[in-house]
Design a protein around this motif. Structure first.
Motif, PDB file in Angstrom:
ATOM      1  N   MET A  81      50.727  71.648  63.770  1.00 14.45           N
ATOM      2  CA  MET A  81      49.608  71.944  64.659  1.00 14.45           C
ATOM      3  C   MET A  81      48.363  71.219  64.163  1.00 14.45           C
ATOM      4  N   LYS A  82      47.392  71.069  65.055  1.00 16.09           N
ATOM      5  CA  LYS A  82      46.108  70.488  64.696  1.00 16.09           C
ATOM      6  C   LYS A  82      45.215  71.580  64.102  1.00 16.09           C
ATOM      7  N   ALA A  83      44.452  71.198  63.076  1.00 17.50           N
ATOM      8  CA  ALA A  83      43.550  72.140  62.425  1.00 17.50           C
ATOM      9  C   ALA A  83      42.503  71.362  61.644  1.00 17.50           C
ATOM     10  N   ILE A  84      41.477  72.083  61.223  1.00 13.48           N
ATOM     11  CA  ILE A  84      40.528  71.576  60.242  1.00 13.48           C
ATOM     12  C   ILE A  84      40.989  72.089  58.877  1.00 13.48           C
TER      13      ILE A  84
ATOM     14  N   HIS B 253      40.227  66.656  60.111  1.00 14.90           N
ATOM     15  CA  HIS B 253      40.888  67.094  61.340  1.00 14.90           C
ATOM     16  C   HIS B 253      42.231  66.383  61.418  1.00 14.90           C
ATOM     17  N   GLY B 254      43.305  67.175  61.440  1.00 15.71           N
ATOM     18  CA  GLY B 254      44.629  66.561  61.487  1.00 15.71           C
ATOM     19  C   GLY B 254      45.721  67.597  61.544  1.00 15.71           C
ATOM     20  N   GLU B 255      46.927  67.178  61.217  1.00 15.79           N
ATOM     21  CA  GLU B 255      48.089  68.057  61.280  1.00 15.79           C
ATOM     22  C   GLU B 255      48.224  68.882  59.999  1.00 15.79           C
ATOM     23  N   VAL B 256      48.544  70.162  60.179  1.00 17.71           N
ATOM     24  CA  VAL B 256      48.909  71.039  59.063  1.00 17.71           C
ATOM     25  C   VAL B 256      50.175  71.789  59.467  1.00 17.71           C
ATOM     26  N   ALA B 257      50.783  72.453  58.518  1.00 13.91           N
ATOM     27  CA  ALA B 257      52.027  73.178  58.801  1.00 13.91           C
ATOM     28  C   ALA B 257      51.785  74.323  59.775  1.00 13.91           C
TER      29      ALA B 257
END
Length: 314
Positions: free
Chosen positions: A1-4, A17-21
């Motif tokens: 998912m996208k997250a800060i 800002h990018g992908e995290v688990a």
């Protein structure tokens, strides 16, 4: 998912800002698809490592504790919420890692309540932390009673503005510190504004010659010192900003998640007792700008980050 997220302590420049688990949903949690998440000063204090002794970081850290969104998956033990329910949450754990500036959050039941029907997504996202802080301090700690006089510092800010409204609802007279540009706003929510800075004690004493019954300090420093000098002989003092409050016979308080308190705030919002002023909104990818604005320390009400929304596949 996208997250800060951030992978080390530091200023807004460490935010990415990018992908995290994707979050995993425990038995007593629900997966919330986030519509909006509020920014609070405690977020950047955590990011800079000031709270490491109490809330250790498990990097990478997704910041944020406030959210408003929609339940998309209840945990296997959950009966309180179902798919499609609109919720608000103060989603704080005992460590830093799984915050709310993300597309999805796995939120424990103890952190959630239903969203107030009359608030926008952004307004509702701004309610949990500031609302719980004001409610728990005024009702449970200071135990404000009808007819008392209460001093609220930073009365145009997030916690302060809700505290003014709640104290008025409890039947108290409210004096609120605020910059001159925010005096009309403070009057509009039921407070009697006074200017910050030198001469504050005299200005408050001019309105309450016998002293105030209770003080909610949200600023610390000189405001805390002034607070001790405007209390009535039996006055009560609480700070959420400065542990030196103990030196003045007061109490330091840190807000905690409480589903029942949060539901009470939802009810008060729906009754029109509590409103949330959103001064600025930023999209998720510009969250660093939201924090820079928050760190300037002169926000009226709340700054909120909005999260891109697409309908879940059926």
């Amino acid at each position: 998912m996208k997250a800060i997220s951030y992978s080390r302590y530091g200023g807004p420049e460490v935010l990415e800002h990018g992908e995290v688990a994707d979050p995993k949903v425990g038995p007593d949690s629900v997966l919330v698809k986030v519509r909006a998440a509020a920014v609070n000063p405690v977020d950047w204090k955590c990011r800079e490592g000031y709270l490491d002794g109490a809330l250790p970081a498990v990097f990478p850290v997704v910041p944020g504790w406030d959210l408003c969104g929609v339940v998309v998956q209840p945990g296997v033990s959950v009966t309180e919420f179902g798919v499609g329910d609109e919720v608000i949450g103060y989603v704080r754990e005992d460590f830093l890692s799984r915050g709310t500036l993300a597309e999805y959050v796995a939120a424990p039941l103890r952190t959630l309540a239903r969203k107030p029907r009359n608030l926008t997504w952004e307004e509702a996202a701004g309610l949990p932390l500031v609302g719980l802080t004001a409610y728990q301090v005024l009702v449970k700690v200071l135990q404000v009673r009808r007819g008392e006089t209460v001093l609220v510092h930073a009365a145009a800010g997030g916690v302060g503005s809700v505290a003014v409204q709640l104290a008025r609802h409890l039947g108290a007279r409210v004096i609120g510190t605020a910059s001159a540009r925010n005096h009309d706003y403070v009057r509009g929510i039921g407070g009697e504004p006074v200017e910050y800075g030198e001469g504050l004690v005299e200005r408050v004493r001019g309105l309450a010659p016998e002293g105030v019954d209770a003080v909610l300090d949200t600023v610390g420093g000189d405001a805390l010192k002034a607070s001790a000098n405007v209390l009535s002989p039996e006055g009560r003092l609480v700070s959420i900003a400065d542990a030196e409050v103990f030196d003045y016979g007061g109490r330091y308080y840190f807000v905690r998640p409480d589903a029942e308190d949060l539901l009470r705030l939802t009810e008060l919002a729906e009754q029109g007792v509590v409103t949330v002023h959103v001064s600025e909104t930023y999209p998720l990818e510009r969250a660093a700008e939201a924090y820079r604005s928050n760190e300037e320390g002169s926000t009226r009400g709340k700054i909120v980050v909005t999260v891109p929304w697409e309908e879940e596949p059926s």
